[in-house]
Design a protein around this motif. Structure first.
Motif, mmCIF file in Angstrom:
data_model
loop_
_atom_site.group_PDB
_atom_site.id
_atom_site.type_symbol
_atom_site.label_atom_id
_atom_site.label_comp_id
_atom_site.label_asym_id
_atom_site.label_seq_id
_atom_site.Cartn_x
_atom_site.Cartn_y
_atom_site.Cartn_z
ATOM 1 N N LEU A 27 -10.505 -4.014 -3.866
ATOM 2 C CA LEU A 27 -10.603 -2.925 -3.381
ATOM 3 C C LEU A 27 -10.725 -2.044 -2.045
ATOM 4 C CD1 LEU A 27 -14.763 -4.610 -3.475
ATOM 5 C CD2 LEU A 27 -13.567 -2.616 -4.795
ATOM 6 N N GLY A 28 -9.876 -2.329 -1.195
ATOM 7 C CA GLY A 28 -8.387 -2.274 -0.502
ATOM 8 C C GLY A 28 -8.159 -1.392 -1.035
ATOM 9 N N PHE A 29 -7.434 -1.788 -2.094
ATOM 10 C CA PHE A 29 -5.864 -0.904 -2.392
ATOM 11 C C PHE A 29 -6.453 0.031 -3.140
ATOM 12 C CE2 PHE A 29 -3.097 -0.056 -5.518
ATOM 13 C CZ PHE A 29 -2.530 0.031 -5.481
ATOM 14 N N ASP A 30 -7.941 0.283 -3.861
ATOM 15 C CA ASP A 30 -8.017 1.142 -4.543
ATOM 16 C C ASP A 30 -8.563 1.904 -3.040
ATOM 17 O OD1 ASP A 30 -9.344 2.572 -7.177
ATOM 18 O OD2 ASP A 30 -11.664 2.110 -6.314
ATOM 19 N N ILE A 31 -9.515 1.632 -2.498
ATOM 20 C CA ILE A 31 -9.642 2.329 -1.402
ATOM 21 C C ILE A 31 -8.527 3.167 -0.341
ATOM 22 C CG2 ILE A 31 -11.233 3.001 0.921
ATOM 23 C CD1 ILE A 31 -13.047 0.991 -0.124
ATOM 24 N N LYS A 34 -6.666 5.546 -3.319
ATOM 25 C CA LYS A 34 -8.169 7.145 -3.025
ATOM 26 C C LYS A 34 -7.912 7.979 -1.642
ATOM 27 C CE LYS A 34 -11.249 5.141 -5.954
ATOM 28 N NZ LYS A 34 -12.617 5.004 -6.198
ATOM 29 N N ALA A 35 -7.939 7.387 -0.609
ATOM 30 C CA ALA A 35 -7.864 7.643 1.065
ATOM 31 C C ALA A 35 -6.193 9.142 0.506
ATOM 32 C CB ALA A 35 -8.147 7.033 1.748
ATOM 33 N N LEU A 36 -5.880 8.426 -0.171
ATOM 34 C CA LEU A 36 -4.595 9.151 0.797
ATOM 35 C C LEU A 36 -3.327 9.623 -0.814
ATOM 36 C CD1 LEU A 36 -2.013 5.445 1.314
ATOM 37 C CD2 LEU A 36 -2.838 7.768 3.096
ATOM 38 N N LYS A 37 -4.226 10.013 -1.328
ATOM 39 C CA LYS A 37 -4.137 11.234 -2.808
ATOM 40 C C LYS A 37 -3.610 12.453 -1.629
ATOM 41 C CE LYS A 37 -6.791 9.267 -6.353
ATOM 42 N NZ LYS A 37 -7.844 9.548 -7.954
#
Length: 233
Positions: A27-31, A34-37
């Motif tokens: 979950l942390g990697f996914d979030i 997404k934040a660094l897109k």
């Protein structure tokens, strides 16, 4: 049986902890992803940008070599143009001056307009070469405006304090008055000074004439008395 149940419980707890850890990591990697897109890493070699820009400019014509014949032609054209410009600029300046002169009206010197003397004026008094003259009396703005002229033709300068100015009507009553632009000192052989004495209109009911009395300060050696100043309306 006790040992086996403890081992089983421990293994279950470890499995739950590993599952929870892996789930939280995912979950942390996914979030984070997404934040660094849309965020790109900076170029660590800025010299490559300058080099590419220089090459791009050279490719797009940033540096153009002119032929010698073209340079000579442009220089000759500019020299011929400079020889002609002063005359054209001078002509333009002359034209603008003529137009501005036509547009501007002729300025005439202002002539001083002297007031026509009123009947019964001026009324004057003189003492030791000092002259006090009332030139006119007009009602304006709720007050009677006395136009006064003062001049010293004597040998000594004279000072005045206008709180000593006495104004009275034809019935002997003292009137309050204020002065404006009257000189506090008259030098010897001075030009004429002009000022005004204002008296409230409310004090002049049924008054036909007034009198002025003024003395110098502090010597009080001369006394200027102007009587029978007509103020009737």
């Amino acid at each position: 049986m006790k040992l086996n149940s403890t081992v089983v419980l421990t293994l279950i707890l470890l499995a739950l902890m590993l599952g929870a850890g892996s789930l939280s990591a995912f979950l942390g990697f996914d979030i984070g992803s997404k934040a660094l897109k849309g965020v790109t890493s900076p170029d660590s070699r800025p010299t490559t940008k300058f080099a590419s820009a220089k090459t791009g400019n050279s490719q797009h014509g940033g540096l153009v070599l002119l032929k010698e014949e073209e340079i000579l032609k442009t220089v000759k054209a500019r020299i011929e143009g400079k020889s002609k410009t002063p005359k054209s600029e001078q002509e333009e300046e002359e034209e603008t001056e003529t137009v501005s002169n036509k547009q501007k009206p002729e300025e005439k010197p202002q002539e001083e307009v002297e007031e026509k003397p009123q009947p019964g004026f001026p009324v004057s008094a003189e003492s030791d070469g000092v002259n006090l003259s009332v030139q006119s009396a007009r009602y304006s703005g709720g007050a009677l405006q006395l136009r006064v002229k003062m001049q010293n033709k004597g040998k000594n300068s004279v000072r005045f304090l206008y709180s000593f100015l006495d104004v009275s009507d034809d019935k002997g009553r003292t009137l309050s008055a204020s002065t404006d632009d009257l000189p506090s000192e008259l030098p010897n052989n001075s030009p004429a000074y002009t000022g005004t004495i204002s008296i409230p209109t409310a004090l002049l009911d049924d008054v036909k004439s007034i009198s002025l009395s003024l003395t110098d300060y502090p010597a009080q050696q001369l006394k200027l008395e102007v009587s029978d100043i007509p103020v009737g309306r």
